[in-house]
Design an enzyme around this catalytic site. Structure first.
Site, PDB file in Angstrom:
ATOM      1  N   GLY A  19       0.939  -1.254   0.063  1.00 27.92           N
ATOM      2  CA  GLY A  19       0.073  -0.105   0.047  1.00 27.92           C
ATOM      3  C   GLY A  19       0.705   1.165  -0.072  1.00 27.92           C
ATOM      4  O   GLY A  19       0.701   2.291   0.552  1.00 27.92           O
TER       5      GLY A  19
ATOM      6  N   GLN B 277      -1.303   7.611   1.196  1.00 27.91           N
ATOM      7  CA  GLN B 277      -1.064   8.822   2.039  1.00 27.91           C
ATOM      8  C   GLN B 277       0.360   8.456   2.909  1.00 27.91           C
ATOM      9  O   GLN B 277       1.201   9.031   2.914  1.00 27.91           O
ATOM     10  CB  GLN B 277      -1.969   9.288   2.716  1.00 27.91           C
ATOM     11  CG  GLN B 277      -1.953  10.752   3.158  1.00 27.91           C
ATOM     12  CD  GLN B 277      -2.863  11.224   4.339  1.00 27.91           C
ATOM     13  OE1 GLN B 277      -3.619  10.349   4.756  1.00 27.91           O
ATOM     14  NE2 GLN B 277      -2.792  12.512   4.648  1.00 27.91           N
TER      15      GLN B 277
ATOM     16  N   TYR C 110     -15.619   0.348   8.332  1.00 31.49           N
ATOM     17  CA  TYR C 110     -13.980   0.632   8.461  1.00 31.49           C
ATOM     18  C   TYR C 110     -13.460   0.394  10.021  1.00 31.49           C
ATOM     19  O   TYR C 110     -12.860  -0.483  10.164  1.00 31.49           O
ATOM     20  CB  TYR C 110     -13.600   2.210   7.980  1.00 31.49           C
ATOM     21  CG  TYR C 110     -12.374   2.610   8.315  1.00 31.49           C
ATOM     22  CD1 TYR C 110     -11.219   1.807   7.672  1.00 31.49           C
ATOM     23  CD2 TYR C 110     -11.990   3.674   9.116  1.00 31.49           C
ATOM     24  CE1 TYR C 110     -10.104   2.283   7.853  1.00 31.49           C
ATOM     25  CE2 TYR C 110     -10.807   3.908   9.334  1.00 31.49           C
ATOM     26  CZ  TYR C 110      -9.706   3.326   8.634  1.00 31.49           C
ATOM     27  OH  TYR C 110      -8.392   4.136   8.813  1.00 31.49           O
TER      28      TYR C 110
HETATM   29  C1  AKB Z   1     -10.548   8.129   8.079  1.00 27.14           C
HETATM   30  O1  AKB Z   1     -11.073   9.105   8.163  1.00 27.14           O
HETATM   31  O2  AKB Z   1     -11.187   7.211   7.542  1.00 27.14           O
HETATM   32  C2  AKB Z   1      -9.024   7.996   8.287  1.00 27.14           C
HETATM   33  C3  AKB Z   1      -8.893   7.355   9.853  1.00 27.14           C
HETATM   34  C4  AKB Z   1      -9.151   8.270  10.821  1.00 27.14           C
HETATM   35  O3  AKB Z   1      -8.694   6.229   9.955  1.00 27.14           O
HETATM   36  N1  AKB Z   1      -8.308   9.093   8.115  1.00 27.14           N
END
Ligand code: AKB
Length: 315
Positions: A8, A12, A142
């Site tokens: 990856g 960023q 996530y």
């Molecule tokens: C997001 O906004 O998904 C990421 C994180 C806080 O993991 N930057």
């Protein structure tokens, strides 16, 4: 010198991490890997391989045949993009982790870094100075994938002795490469728009406080954690990690000090709900105690660096 693989590397964090690791241990010892066929200019001073983290056999063969000993596994879908594609996000964020954890369990890898996030926390978590150990009920795909990943990292460490290390990153702010698909991305975008148009329409509401960090701090902290002696580390899920904390209004005010004509407006979208479920600030006492973590950049320094360095040709 043992070889390190950054999966990856085009993202960023990956871009700046590869640059920092190559400066530290030599360009030839750090292999950048990404699903893109060719590297960006910043990564072209050392080895590069096109690798799909979902191709378990390709990843296994590459690591075994090239005697890779350390892996930074950064390939992931971030919070906002993951909400739009939950099935793929779950697969991408979990399957690669198992491939790497299994290689370490089998003895091929000596050390792994895997990033977690403040997204592991949820609406029932205490919002201010969120402790290392607390209620965790993430409400995003996530966040769920990161929390599950943390549990598996700790499990592989406890059961199989895998040396896996992890950080719960806050929103990361950098000018070298753009973030993609996160809820905290506004805090990078705002600097590009300020420089280009002197105004910004923010997709989060004015008083949405979120934990943030300047990328230079994040990279230094990551390398410091990886260099820390094993016996000092008490957390094998993931460490709370804090830089500074601010709202869109507060960062806009810092920009206004440097650019008085700058204007911000607010038009919250679906990302507001994600941001509202996350902490406003993080207590990282355990990271400070275990491996000496300390940030250098506050909101003021970060704003100055960003405004001076963002390159509007990139957007
Ligand atoms: C997001 O906004 O998904 C990421 C994180 C806080 O993991 N930057």
């Amino acid at each position: 010198m043992a070889k390190t693989l950054v999966i990856g590397a085009g993202g960023q964090i990956g871009t700046e991490l590869v640059v920092a690791l190559r400066n530290k241990i030599g360009s030839e010892n750090v292999i950048a890997a990404d699903v893109k066929p060719t590297p960006s200019d910043l990564l072209s001073n050392g080895p590069y391989i096109q690798l799909d983290v979902l191709d378990r056999e390709q990843v296994r063969q590459y690591i075994i045949n090239n005697e890779i000993k350390e892996v930074y596994l950064l390939a992931a879908l971030l919070s906002a993009t993951a909400e739009k594609n939950p099935d793929f996000a779950w697969r991408l964020n979990m399957e690669g982790l198992f491939t790497i954890l299994d290689l370490a369990k089998e003895g091929y890898l000596k050390k792994i870094f895997w990033p977690s996030s403040i997204a592991v926390f949820g609406p029932t978590t205490p919002k201010d100075n969120t402790p290392q150990y607390t209620v965790m009920e993430p409400s995003t795909v996530y966040g769920i994938s990161k929390q599950a990943g943390e549990r598996w990292c700790e499990y592989y460490h406890n059961k199989f002795g895998v040396d896996v290390r992890s950080i719960r990153y806050p929103g990361l702010i950098s000018y070298t490469s753009l973030p993609g698909g996160g809820t905290t991305d506004y805090a990078v975008d705002i600097f590009y728009q300020a420089k280009k148009h002197k105004k910004y329409e923010c997709f989060l509401a004015e008083n949405t406080r979120l934990p943030m960090m300047f990328m230079e701090d994040a990279i230094r902290g990551t390398i410091e954690l990886m260099d820390a002696p094993t016996e000092t580390l008490t957390v094998r899920s993931s460490y709370n990690f804090s830089g500074c904390s601010f709202t869109p209004t507060e960062i806009a005010n810092e920009i206004k000090q440097l650019m008085p004509e700058f204007e911000i407006t607010y038009k919250p979208d679906f990302r507001q709900e994600i941001a509202d479920s996350w902490p406003g600030s993080i207590d990282d006492t355990v990271a400070r105690k275990d491996w000496g973590w300390k940030e250098k950049y506050g909101i003021k320094e970060l704003a100055q660096f960003m405004l001076a360095n963002v390159d509007i040709e990139k957007i």
